[in-house]
Design a protein around this motif. Structure first.
Motif, PDB file in Angstrom:
ATOM      1  N   ASN A  57       7.360  -4.223   7.212  1.00 24.40           N
ATOM      2  CA  ASN A  57       8.663  -3.231   7.159  1.00 24.40           C
ATOM      3  C   ASN A  57       8.379  -2.526   8.719  1.00 24.40           C
ATOM      4  N   ARG A  84      -5.664   8.197  -1.063  1.00 21.89           N
ATOM      5  CA  ARG A  84      -4.634   7.328  -0.831  1.00 21.89           C
ATOM      6  C   ARG A  84      -4.958   6.195   0.308  1.00 21.89           C
ATOM      7  N   PRO A 119       0.734  -1.182   0.102  1.00 19.01           N
ATOM      8  CA  PRO A 119       0.163  -0.014  -0.062  1.00 19.01           C
ATOM      9  C   PRO A 119       0.706   1.317  -0.038  1.00 19.01           C
ATOM     10  N   THR A 120       0.195   2.475  -0.537  1.00 23.72           N
ATOM     11  CA  THR A 120       0.907   3.382  -0.321  1.00 23.72           C
ATOM     12  C   THR A 120       1.573   4.168   0.912  1.00 23.72           C
ATOM     13  N   GLU A 177      10.048  -2.041  -8.117  1.00 22.25           N
ATOM     14  CA  GLU A 177       9.221  -1.837  -7.055  1.00 22.25           C
ATOM     15  C   GLU A 177       7.885  -0.988  -7.867  1.00 22.25           C
ATOM     16  N   VAL A 227      13.576  -0.735   8.220  1.00 22.14           N
ATOM     17  CA  VAL A 227      14.100  -0.640   6.836  1.00 22.14           C
ATOM     18  C   VAL A 227      15.178  -1.635   6.501  1.00 22.14           C
ATOM     19  N   GLU A 279       0.191   2.913  11.985  1.00 23.13           N
ATOM     20  CA  GLU A 279       1.451   3.516  11.604  1.00 23.13           C
ATOM     21  C   GLU A 279       1.582   3.796  10.115  1.00 23.13           C
TER      22      GLU A 279
HETATM   23  N1  LIG Z   1      10.544   1.028   8.695  1.00 24.95           N
HETATM   24  C1  LIG Z   1      10.215   2.369   8.534  1.00 24.95           C
HETATM   25  N2  LIG Z   1      10.074   3.040  10.030  1.00 24.95           N
HETATM   26  C2  LIG Z   1       9.604   4.279  10.070  1.00 24.95           C
HETATM   27  N3  LIG Z   1       9.222   4.925   8.662  1.00 24.95           N
HETATM   28  C3  LIG Z   1       9.332   4.469   7.596  1.00 24.95           C
HETATM   29  C4  LIG Z   1       9.894   3.011   7.363  1.00 24.95           C
HETATM   30  N4  LIG Z   1       9.817   2.616   6.207  1.00 24.95           N
HETATM   31  C5  LIG Z   1       9.322   4.038   5.660  1.00 24.95           C
HETATM   32  N5  LIG Z   1       9.245   4.908   6.332  1.00 24.95           N
HETATM   33  C6  LIG Z   1       8.694   6.365   6.076  1.00 24.95           C
HETATM   34  O1  LIG Z   1       7.308   6.165   5.552  1.00 24.95           O
HETATM   35  C7  LIG Z   1       7.050   7.391   4.659  1.00 24.95           C
HETATM   36  C8  LIG Z   1       6.854   6.649   3.378  1.00 24.95           C
HETATM   37  O2  LIG Z   1       7.720   5.705   2.716  1.00 24.95           O
HETATM   38  P1  LIG Z   1       7.886   5.796   1.046  1.00 24.95           P
HETATM   39  O3  LIG Z   1       7.586   6.832   0.265  1.00 24.95           O
HETATM   40  O4  LIG Z   1       9.076   4.833   0.732  1.00 24.95           O
HETATM   41  O5  LIG Z   1       6.842   4.628   0.896  1.00 24.95           O
HETATM   42  P2  LIG Z   1       6.137   4.204  -0.646  1.00 24.95           P
HETATM   43  O6  LIG Z   1       5.638   2.770  -0.142  1.00 24.95           O
HETATM   44  O7  LIG Z   1       7.062   4.157  -1.444  1.00 24.95           O
HETATM   45  O8  LIG Z   1       4.817   4.983  -0.916  1.00 24.95           O
HETATM   46  P3  LIG Z   1       4.244   5.371  -2.302  1.00 24.95           P
HETATM   47  O9  LIG Z   1       3.556   4.116  -2.776  1.00 24.95           O
HETATM   48  O10 LIG Z   1       2.832   6.222  -1.789  1.00 24.95           O
HETATM   49  O11 LIG Z   1       5.101   6.217  -3.431  1.00 24.95           O
HETATM   50  C9  LIG Z   1       8.580   7.890   4.440  1.00 24.95           C
HETATM   51  O12 LIG Z   1       8.330   9.186   5.035  1.00 24.95           O
HETATM   52  C10 LIG Z   1       9.630   6.951   4.915  1.00 24.95           C
HETATM   53  O13 LIG Z   1      10.615   7.765   5.480  1.00 24.95           O
END
Ligand SMILES: Nc1ncnc2c1ncn2[C@@H]1O[C@H](COP(=O)(O)OP(=O)(O)OP(=O)(O)O)[C@@H](O)[C@H]1O
Ligand SMILES: Nc1nc2c(ncn2[C@@H]2O[C@H](COP(=O)(O)O)[C@@H](O)[C@H]2O)c(=O)[nH]1
Length: 306
Positions: free
Chosen positions: A283, A263, A127-128, A216, A286, A244
């Motif tokens: 997750n 979203r 998910p987003t 990805e 990271v 979260e």
């Molecule tokens: N394990 C984690 N713990 C805390 N914060 C996290 C962790 N992983 C990612 N984040 C934070 O969560 C937010 C969203 O991460 P990211 O932009 O990588 O998501 P995404 O899944 O690629 O989103 P989208 O699909 O909307 O592009 C960012 O601010 C990132 O720093």
């Protein structure tokens, strides 16, 4: 008559120089063993750790890496910088964290090589705001052996994004052309906004070379890959909790409140699709999530859902 025998200091010097020559030869022999794969780099590292003053322990990390087949000077420098190890370091003088990073690099490299004949195409979706981009970015930085596919998109670059690294930023006409020419392995309109697609050429070339590839992409893209390449492994990235996920989306601050709400509605549907995936990775952290994904790129075991 004066004897022509060496005096004690001379004896010391001769002995020291012989010892230095013997040590150099022994190190060259170890490098040769690594280069011809008679001993694995991991075995040599273990010996160096157990005996820092031994032959293996005295090897410089730079020499050690260059001895490994397919690592040249440029790659070695990149690996040293990624592992944050200074060029003067010897294997026996590495700190614990440096040893762990080097061991991690070597073991994932050897897994990639072992799996070379069955290179994996792994799709990371979820998910987003779950952290897909963050985990993928961590993999790009810490696992140079993994090829991360660079998508084409019609959305504009965000500050800090780099053409050809973050995305190939193209206009609608160019995206149309890529679709019509069959240049995309899959593509989708994501979040009802822009089009995103995976360039087919680099993925197919990497798999043909025996390299594993990570995509990805969103869930529609994952489904399309499953249809066209059923051998692909589909990994679903999960948030530790719903709250979260909301915190991460809002905390990222890149969407308006209306877009965030949209979203989150989509995220509910996306989470419902997790059963379609071969693996699920939560997750929490990271680095840990990235390691799990990289491990999945080469495992031959059956899917293990949490
Ligand atoms: N394990 C984690 N713990 C805390 N914060 C996290 C962790 N992983 C990612 N984040 C934070 O969560 C937010 C969203 O991460 P990211 O932009 O990588 O998501 P995404 O899944 O690629 O989103 P989208 O699909 O909307 O592009 C960012 O601010 C990132 O720093
Ligand atoms: N189907 C595809 N989805 C893709 C691709 N590249 C990225 N994405 C997904 O788009 C969203 C939004 O990304 P953002 O960078 O604009 O925040 C995200 O879920 C990506 O996973 C692709 O090639 N195909």
């Amino acid at each position: 008559m004066a004897e022509n025998r060496p005096t004690p200091p001379d004896v010391d010097r001769v002995a020291a120089s012989r010892a230095a020559v013997a040590a150099r030869r022994a190190r060259a022999a170890v490098k040769d063993q690594i280069a011809h794969e008679k001993r694995s780099a991991l075995e040599v590292l273990s010996t160096a750790i157990n005996s820092p003053d031994g032959v293996e322990g005295r090897l410089r990390v730079t020499e050690f890496l260059i001895s490994i087949p397919a690592i040249g000077v440029t790659k070695m420098r990149r690996i040293m910088s990624q592992l944050e190890i200074s060029p003067s370091k010897r294997l026996g003088g590495l700190g614990k964290h440096q040893r762990d990073r080097l061991r991690g690099f070597l073991s994932s490299r050897s897994r990639v090589r072992r799996g070379a004949s069955s290179a994996r195409l792994v799709v990371l979706a979820g998910p987003t705001a779950v952290g897909k981009g963050t985990v993928a970015g961590y993999i790009r930085e810490h696992y140079p052996q993994v090829l991360l596919s660079v998508s084409a998109t019609t959305r504009a670059p965000r500050p800090g994004e780099i053409e050809g690294v973050s995305y190939f930023f193209v206009d609608d006409a160019e995206f149309d052309r890529m679709v019509e020419a069959g240049e995309l392995l899959e593509w989708a309109v994501v979040h009802n906004a822009y089009r995103y697609g995976t360039p087919r050429g680099p993925v197919e070339a990497a798999l043909a070379r025996g390299d594993s590839v990570l995509l990805e992409i969103d869930i529609q893209g994952a489904r399309a890959v499953r249809r066209s390449m059923p051998q692909a492994r589909l990994v679903f990235l999960l948030p530790p909790t719903w709250d979260e996920l909301v915190r991460r989306l809002i905390g990222r601050g890149t969407e308006s409140p209306a877009e965030q709400a949209r979203r989150l509605e989509t995220a509910k549907l996306e989470l419902a699709a997790q059963e379609e995936f071969d693996y699920r990775v939560v997750n929490h952290d990271v680095a840990e999530a990235a390691r799990e994904v990289v491990d999945l790129m080469n495992l031959r075991r059956e899917p293990q859902l949490p």
